[in-house]
Design an enzyme around this catalytic site. Structure first.
Site, short mmCIF file in Angstrom:
data_model
loop_
_atom_site.label_atom_id
_atom_site.label_comp_id
_atom_site.label_asym_id
_atom_site.label_seq_id
_atom_site.Cartn_x
_atom_site.Cartn_y
_atom_site.Cartn_z
CB THR A 222 -1.05 0.06 1.11
OG1 THR A 222 -0.15 -0.44 2.41
CG2 THR A 222 -2.07 -0.73 0.93
N GLY A 223 2.21 1.24 0.07
CA GLY A 223 3.14 2.35 -0.07
C GLY A 223 3.58 2.89 1.16
CB THR A 225 8.52 0.76 2.00
OG1 THR A 225 7.94 -0.20 2.68
CG2 THR A 225 10.03 0.88 1.91
CD GLU A 440 -16.78 -20.28 -13.23
OE1 GLU A 440 -17.11 -19.29 -12.66
OE2 GLU A 440 -15.92 -21.17 -12.95
CG ASP A 515 -16.54 -21.53 -5.86
OD1 ASP A 515 -15.51 -20.70 -5.95
OD2 ASP A 515 -16.84 -22.18 -6.80
P1 ADP Z 1 4.56 -1.52 1.62
O1 ADP Z 1 5.72 -0.87 2.38
O2 ADP Z 1 3.42 -1.03 2.14
O3 ADP Z 1 4.39 -2.93 1.50
P2 ADP Z 1 5.84 -0.39 -0.77
O4 ADP Z 1 5.95 1.05 -0.18
O5 ADP Z 1 6.79 -1.33 -0.61
O6 ADP Z 1 4.49 -1.01 0.06
O7 ADP Z 1 5.07 -0.52 -2.13
C1 ADP Z 1 5.77 -1.23 -3.22
C2 ADP Z 1 5.59 -0.44 -4.63
O8 ADP Z 1 4.25 -0.22 -4.95
C3 ADP Z 1 6.14 0.99 -4.48
O9 ADP Z 1 7.58 0.86 -4.61
C4 ADP Z 1 5.69 1.66 -5.79
O10 ADP Z 1 6.09 1.18 -6.63
C5 ADP Z 1 4.01 1.10 -5.39
N1 ADP Z 1 3.20 1.97 -4.70
C6 ADP Z 1 2.50 1.68 -3.49
N2 ADP Z 1 1.78 2.50 -3.35
C7 ADP Z 1 1.82 3.62 -3.92
C8 ADP Z 1 1.41 5.04 -4.19
N3 ADP Z 1 0.74 5.35 -3.23
N4 ADP Z 1 1.82 5.66 -5.13
C9 ADP Z 1 2.73 5.37 -6.08
N5 ADP Z 1 3.39 4.17 -6.23
C10 ADP Z 1 2.90 3.11 -5.15
ZN ZN Z 2 -16.57 -21.51 -8.55
#
Ligand code: ADP
Ligand code: ZN
Length: 610
Positions: A222-223, A225, A440, A515
């Site tokens: 989710t970003g 790091t 399906e 499922d």
């Molecule tokens: P986490 O630390 O939450 O597991 P990361 O920061 O490592 O996630 O995210 C992995 C990659 O996903 C980042 O290097 C980037 O390329 C992409 N990413 C995730 N969130 C974003 C965001 N909000 N904007 C742009 N890129 C994102």
């Molecule tokens: Zn199914």
């Protein structure tokens, strides 16, 4: 045979497994080395012992002395430096082996006998080079094994190599807030942190206390790091990072010493950012347990000590990330430690489009391509998954020999990431196809007649990944809550596949296993997590991680939970069957169309119901 969201979950699991893989790899290396050493020593022992001891050709030392005295021995062959001897008796053709405890004393004894007039030949030979090597190896083996193990362990701890005291990475990062899309409020919250890193004096002069620890909650990808890096990038300070799982060591005390070293380094580099990923690995609730748990406790205690010991003139901000906030020890959240917590949610529609735009910058797209439509199709996706989709699209476009990335490449990439790769080469029997078609069709028709379920986007019996077919749903709406009715109906839709197999073909298949697994998990969560069962009540019971919680409540509760889960599933299956029997004509129509054309689009599906 499953929905998009389930696939997302699968990917998440995969990623978690990958993280675990790192530790597993080290364990594997040690295990294989140990096995190789054990096998090697076994072989050597076999070679050596096998050489000397073939049972009936053995003769004990006492026997040997007796036979020598009795004059029954014709010849004795000795090897220098070895205690095993070859004995040739006068009346037997084959030679016998024996071990003499002291070769010098034995030689003297033979000489004595010869002096006494007993006829006996004594021959001394230089030893065979190969045997002598293996003998030496054998005697040295335990030492070699121990040394090898130590070297390995120290290498793993990073203590063996100079300068590589721990595996952190220190970098001046170039990431800026502009590289982080969608997390506008979160970025806003971080601005004061950036200012503090830039001009700490301003804050201290005012007597202001800026939070030193910030905890980021959110799913992987989710970003978290990224935003931590962006803070360092904006403030232009070093970024020191380490993953919580790296602190978990095999030997007691090392985790704690790593924490100490990490902060020693941070103090040298201050002002700086310390980022601890997967903090749940060290920061889970402290227990009074033993072994690995106490080790964990020591590491966590050290982290708390370090954070409590920050001086006012040390400008260090500690950011930590986890997707399991419920696991964290409460002590981590006390004032002066991680007293600010920020939840990083999966991006909403606007956020997804913004993230796609950022990652589209370095790629070439055809003019009519709509990133907005990709954003609409990817509710629940994380930033990392969205970035991955664009990368996949570029690969698909290359394979398709397109000059630019086209909408069809993007759509294919979305499917690739959600349901797996299309398997055109796999030959499927007619029988399997029919089963998949009804399965399906069952999902699609049942959800059509359920108020709360999303509209069908595409049905397909072309195998993808592990699934024989799939029913895709439109998931445009981003929602934060799911009602009980919706969950119940979700169960009905999930079991619609199995119900259709039974009703139309009077047989059931393994194709419904996923499922059923998902449905069971949902039903269990409804009862034990969301308090949706009247009988069990409004209670949260951790059945997976903590079996004691269930015991605490007593057998009666465990029984009630089991019964409620079963009732939910049974009712859902009955409902699915009744919907299908009421619309048998539709079931046959949709399944037959699927058999004919393999894919049914949203518009085609809607036509069946006009
Ligand atoms: P986490 O630390 O939450 O597991 P990361 O920061 O490592 O996630 O995210 C992995 C990659 O996903 C980042 O290097 C980037 O390329 C992409 N990413 C995730 N969130 C974003 C965001 N909000 N904007 C742009 N890129 C994102
Ligand atoms: Zn199914």
């Amino acid at each position: 045979m499953s929905k998009e969201q389930e696939n997302n979950k699968e990917q998440e699991n995969n990623r978690e497994q990958k993280n675990k893989g790192k530790n597993n790899k080290q364990i594997w290396i040690i295990a294989s080395i140990a096995i190789i050493l054990i096998v090697a020593s076994a072989v050597l022992v076999y070679l050596m012992v096998g050489n000397n001891n073939e049972d009936d050709s053995k003769i004990s030392y006492t026997d040997l002395i007796k036979k020598v005295s009795d004059g029954e021995v014709e010849k004795i062959e000795m090897t220098v430096g070895s205690t095993s001897v070859k004995v040739k008796l006068k009346d037997i053709e084959e030679e016998k082996n024996s071990i003499v405890p002291n070769t010098q004393a034995f030689i003297e004894l033979i000489q004595e006998k010869v002096e006494q007039g007993i006829e006996i030949q004594l021959e001394q030979k230089q030893r065979n080079v190969l045997i002598s090597i293996s003998e030496t190896l054998f005697t040295l083996l335990p030492t070699i094994m121990i040394v090898a193990l130590f070297v390995l362990v120290f290498k793993m701890q990073g203590l063996g190599e100079k300068g590589k005291v721990y595996d952190d990475t220190t970098t001046k990062v170039k990431v800026k807030f502009d590289d982080v899309a969608g997390l506008e409020e979160e970025k806003q919250e971080m601005i004061e942190t950036v200012q503090f890193l830039k001009e700490p004096e301003k804050f201290t002069k005012m007597g202001a206390k800026v939070p030193r620890g910030i905890l980021l909650y959110g799913k992987p990808g989710t970003g978290k790091t990224l935003i931590a890096k962006a803070i360092a990038g904006e403030a232009n300070v070093p970024f020191i990072s380490m993953s919580g799982s790296e602190f978990i060591e095999m030997f007691a005390g090392l985790g704690a010493s790593r924490v100490r070293k990490l902060f020693e380094k941070a103090r040298k580099l201050a002002p700086c950012i310390v980022f601890i990923d997967e903090i749940d690995a060290i920061g889970s609730r402290r227990t009074s347990g033993s072994g690995a748990e106490t080790e964990n406790n020591q590491t966590l205690n050290q982290l708390l000590v370090e954070m409590d010991g920050f001086d006012t003139d040390e400008t260090i901000i500690v950011l930590a990330a986890t997707n399991r906030p419920e696991m964290l020890d409460k002590a981590l959240l006390r004032p002066g430690r991680f007293d600010r917590q920020i939840t990083i949610a999966v991006p909403d529609l606007k956020g997804r489009e913004a993230i796609l735009k950022i990652h589209a910058k370095d790629k070439k797209f055809a003019e009519n391509v709509s990133l907005k439509s990709v954003a609409e199709d990817t509710a629940g996706f994380t930033g990392a998954e969205l970035a991955n989709i664009l990368n996949e699209a570029a690969i698909v476009a290359t394979v398709n020999e397109h000059e630019l990335i086209e909408q069809s490449d993007l759509d294919e990439a979305v499917k690739k990431v959600t349901v797996g790769l299309q398997k055109t080469s796999r030959v499927i029997s007619e029988k399997d196809k029919k089963l998949t078609a009804y399965h399906e069709a069952g999902h699609a028709i049942v959800s059509r007649y359920l108020e709360t379920q999303e509209p069908v986007k595409e049905i397909s019996i072309i195998p993808r990944g592990v699934a024989g077919g799939y029913t895709m749903y439109k998931t445009n709406e981003d929602k934060s809550y799911i009602s009980k009715t919706e969950m119940q109906e979700r169960l009905v839709a999930l079991l619609g596949g199995r119900a259709a197999e039974k009703i139309a073909l009077n047989d059931i298949s393994t194709g419904a296993s996923n499922d059923i697994e998902v449905a069971t998990k949902i039903a269990k969560d409804m009862v034990t997590v969301y308090g949706m069962s009247d009988v069990v009540g409004t209670i949260s019971i951790n059945t997976e991680q903590d079996p004691y919680e269930l015991q605490l409540l007593g057998e009666k509760y465990a029984d009630a939970i089991g019964a409620e889960v079963k009732i939910l599933l049974d009712n859902a299956y009955l409902k699915a069957q009744s919907i299908l029997s009421a619309h048998m004509d539709k079931l046959h129509e949709v399944a037959e169309t699927l058999l004919k054309q393999e894919v049914i689009t949203e518009e085609q599906f809607d036509k069946f119901f006009e």
